[in-house]
Design a protein around this motif. Structure first.
Motif, mmCIF file in Angstrom:
data_model
loop_
_atom_site.group_PDB
_atom_site.id
_atom_site.type_symbol
_atom_site.label_atom_id
_atom_site.label_comp_id
_atom_site.label_asym_id
_atom_site.label_seq_id
_atom_site.Cartn_x
_atom_site.Cartn_y
_atom_site.Cartn_z
ATOM 1 N N TRP A 52 -5.268 8.325 -3.150
ATOM 2 C CA TRP A 52 -4.339 8.700 -1.862
ATOM 3 C C TRP A 52 -2.902 7.938 -1.925
ATOM 4 N N GLY A 53 -3.242 6.824 -2.354
ATOM 5 C CA GLY A 53 -1.744 6.087 -2.494
ATOM 6 C C GLY A 53 -0.818 6.354 -3.554
ATOM 7 N N ARG A 54 -1.345 6.947 -4.778
ATOM 8 C CA ARG A 54 -0.592 7.317 -5.924
ATOM 9 C C ARG A 54 0.050 8.877 -5.312
ATOM 10 N N LEU A 55 -0.930 9.616 -4.799
ATOM 11 C CA LEU A 55 -0.616 10.971 -4.487
ATOM 12 C C LEU A 55 0.579 10.810 -3.342
ATOM 13 N N LEU A 56 0.408 9.754 -2.411
ATOM 14 C CA LEU A 56 1.439 9.556 -1.608
ATOM 15 C C LEU A 56 2.773 9.221 -2.064
ATOM 16 N N ALA A 57 2.775 8.330 -2.987
ATOM 17 C CA ALA A 57 3.772 7.880 -3.752
ATOM 18 C C ALA A 57 4.702 8.983 -4.462
#
Length: 92
Positions: A52-57
């Motif tokens: 989710w962190g990568r997706l948000l970034a």
């Protein structure tokens, strides 16, 4: 678990229903034991958070950069995140 992997024993508090469900999975042979089930669940959760962190970034890069303080406050209020107050238990 990999041979030689360092581990540390910790105490984790679970809801009674969660522990009961895990123990049923162990009894049915679907999980090796409570510790391995929790270790696996933590691993899955950590991968989920990283994903989710990568997706948000990526989404932020495509939409104009990091959130402003105002946008973050709005998102936190909608998602009910941020510091949580501990509830005090009422004594009868």
């Amino acid at each position: 678990m990999a041979i030689g992997m360092a581990t540390t024993k910790v105490t984790v508090t679970l809801d009674d229903q969660q522990l009961e469900a895990i123990r049923k999975l162990v009894a049915s042979g679907k999980a090796q034991n409570v510790s391995s089930f929790v270790r696996h669940a933590v691993g899955v959760s950590l991968m989920d958070v990283a994903g989710w962190g990568r997706l948000l970034a990526r989404a932020l890069e495509q939409s104009g950069g990091p959130l402003t303080k105002k946008e973050r406050a709005w998102a936190d209020s909608v998602l009910e995140t941020g510091p949580r107050r501990r509830r005090r238990r009422k004594v009868a």
